[in-house]
Design a protein around this motif. Structure first.
Motif, short mmCIF file in Angstrom:
data_model
loop_
_atom_site.label_atom_id
_atom_site.label_comp_id
_atom_site.label_asym_id
_atom_site.label_seq_id
_atom_site.Cartn_x
_atom_site.Cartn_y
_atom_site.Cartn_z
N GLU A 1 -3.37 -25.94 -6.68
CA GLU A 1 -2.08 -26.00 -5.98
C GLU A 1 -1.11 -25.09 -6.74
N LEU A 2 -1.00 -23.88 -6.31
CA LEU A 2 -0.17 -22.88 -6.96
C LEU A 2 0.41 -21.99 -5.89
N LYS A 3 1.66 -21.60 -6.07
CA LYS A 3 2.32 -20.75 -5.08
C LYS A 3 2.80 -19.46 -5.75
N LEU A 4 2.88 -18.42 -4.92
CA LEU A 4 3.30 -17.10 -5.39
C LEU A 4 4.53 -16.64 -4.62
N GLY A 5 5.56 -16.25 -5.36
CA GLY A 5 6.75 -15.66 -4.77
C GLY A 5 6.92 -14.23 -5.27
N VAL A 6 7.12 -13.30 -4.34
CA VAL A 6 7.33 -11.90 -4.70
C VAL A 6 8.73 -11.52 -4.23
N PHE A 7 9.57 -11.13 -5.19
CA PHE A 7 10.97 -10.82 -4.94
C PHE A 7 11.33 -9.45 -5.50
N PRO A 8 10.96 -8.38 -4.78
CA PRO A 8 11.33 -7.05 -5.27
C PRO A 8 12.85 -6.88 -5.28
N PRO A 9 13.36 -6.00 -6.14
CA PRO A 9 14.81 -5.88 -6.25
C PRO A 9 15.49 -5.26 -5.03
N PHE A 10 14.73 -4.51 -4.20
CA PHE A 10 15.35 -3.83 -3.04
C PHE A 10 14.26 -3.48 -2.03
N LEU A 11 14.67 -3.06 -0.86
CA LEU A 11 13.75 -2.62 0.18
C LEU A 11 13.02 -1.34 -0.25
N GLU A 12 11.82 -1.17 0.24
CA GLU A 12 10.99 0.01 -0.04
C GLU A 12 10.78 0.21 -1.55
N TYR A 13 10.66 -0.91 -2.25
CA TYR A 13 10.50 -0.91 -3.71
C TYR A 13 9.33 -0.04 -4.16
N SER A 14 8.23 -0.07 -3.42
CA SER A 14 7.02 0.64 -3.85
C SER A 14 6.91 2.04 -3.26
N SER A 15 7.93 2.53 -2.58
CA SER A 15 7.82 3.78 -1.81
C SER A 15 7.50 5.01 -2.65
N ARG A 16 7.80 5.00 -3.92
CA ARG A 16 7.54 6.17 -4.77
C ARG A 16 6.32 5.99 -5.67
N TRP A 17 5.58 4.92 -5.45
CA TRP A 17 4.40 4.65 -6.26
C TRP A 17 3.21 5.42 -5.72
N PRO A 18 2.15 5.57 -6.52
CA PRO A 18 0.90 6.12 -5.99
C PRO A 18 0.41 5.26 -4.82
N GLU A 19 -0.26 5.90 -3.89
CA GLU A 19 -0.66 5.24 -2.65
C GLU A 19 -1.49 3.97 -2.89
N SER A 20 -2.39 3.99 -3.87
CA SER A 20 -3.22 2.81 -4.11
C SER A 20 -2.37 1.60 -4.51
N TYR A 21 -1.33 1.83 -5.30
CA TYR A 21 -0.45 0.73 -5.69
C TYR A 21 0.44 0.28 -4.53
N GLN A 22 0.85 1.22 -3.69
CA GLN A 22 1.62 0.85 -2.50
C GLN A 22 0.80 -0.07 -1.60
N GLU A 23 -0.47 0.28 -1.40
CA GLU A 23 -1.34 -0.54 -0.55
C GLU A 23 -1.53 -1.93 -1.16
N LYS A 24 -1.73 -1.98 -2.46
CA LYS A 24 -1.91 -3.26 -3.14
C LYS A 24 -0.65 -4.12 -3.00
N PHE A 25 0.51 -3.49 -3.18
CA PHE A 25 1.78 -4.20 -3.05
C PHE A 25 1.95 -4.75 -1.64
N GLU A 26 1.61 -3.95 -0.63
CA GLU A 26 1.70 -4.40 0.77
C GLU A 26 0.81 -5.61 1.01
N GLN A 27 -0.43 -5.53 0.53
CA GLN A 27 -1.37 -6.65 0.73
C GLN A 27 -0.86 -7.91 0.04
N ILE A 28 -0.37 -7.76 -1.18
CA ILE A 28 0.14 -8.91 -1.93
C ILE A 28 1.36 -9.50 -1.23
N SER A 29 2.22 -8.66 -0.70
CA SER A 29 3.41 -9.18 -0.01
C SER A 29 3.01 -10.01 1.20
#
Length: 185
Positions: free
Chosen positions: A71-99
């Motif tokens: 029983e564990l919960k995950l909250g993801v609270f990036p500081p702003f919209l499009e937080y991952s937009s300048r990251w390498p594509e693989s990390y952007q995809e991972k961030f999207e999936q996690i969100s």
């Protein structure tokens, strides 16, 4: 502690260049898993992160896996919209999936990047909303997590905010254990 934030270095700060193929990530995830399991035994319910590349994204993957059995919960609270937009594509995809897999996903500012104040306020918000932090960092070379670390140390001095460390020595111990285990078989 019922709610914690977990943070640490970004991949480049850990000299991890090969993305998810780097074998050191498995040791980092094992260290994160051990800390989270210990905290679960003590009443942990929530892990919240901003979702930055590196330790925070690996934490999310660990929590998503642990949610299958605990029983564990995950909250993801990036500081702003499009937080991952300048990251390498693989990390952007991972961030999207996690969100998508997080129990809560909500940017702290409902606008794109405007300035450093968004990161400063994110750090303060994380400390205010949690009962403590787990931080994977070499204190001598903290990299970008130094700003959060300074705020966490201040909160520790003012209100006994717990800081749980995962150090380079902890990671070396895990590597040694794994090597000893492999030699045994």
């Amino acid at each position: 502690m019922r709610t914690i934030t977990i943070t640490g270095n970004k991949p480049a700060e850990l000299n991890i260049q090969g993305g998810d193929n780097d074998p050191r990530i498995a040791y980092i995830k094992k260290a994160l898993t051990r800390k989270i399991l210990t905290l679960l035994d003590e009443g942990l319910e929530w892990v919240i992160v901003a979702g930055q590349m590196g330790v925070e994204l690996w934490t999310c993957e660990v929590v998503i896996e642990l949610k299958k059995s605990y029983e564990l919960k995950l909250g993801v609270f990036p500081p702003f919209l499009e937080y991952s937009s300048r990251w390498p594509e693989s990390y952007q995809e991972k961030f999207e999936q996690i969100s998508l897999e997080a129990d809560i996903y909500k940017p702290l500012y409902n606008k794109k990047y405007e300035g450093p104040y968004q990161f400063i306020n994110k750090d303060q918000w994380m400390i205010h909303k949690t009962d403590g932090t787990v931080i994977l960092v070499d204190e001598e070379y903290p990299g970008s997590v130094q700003y959060f670390l300074e705020r966490a140390k201040k909160a520790h001095m003012e209100s006994d905010y717990p800081i749980i460390w995962i150090t380079p020595m902890d990671l070396e111990d895990i590597v040694r254990e794994e090597m000893d285990h492999q030699d045994f078989y």
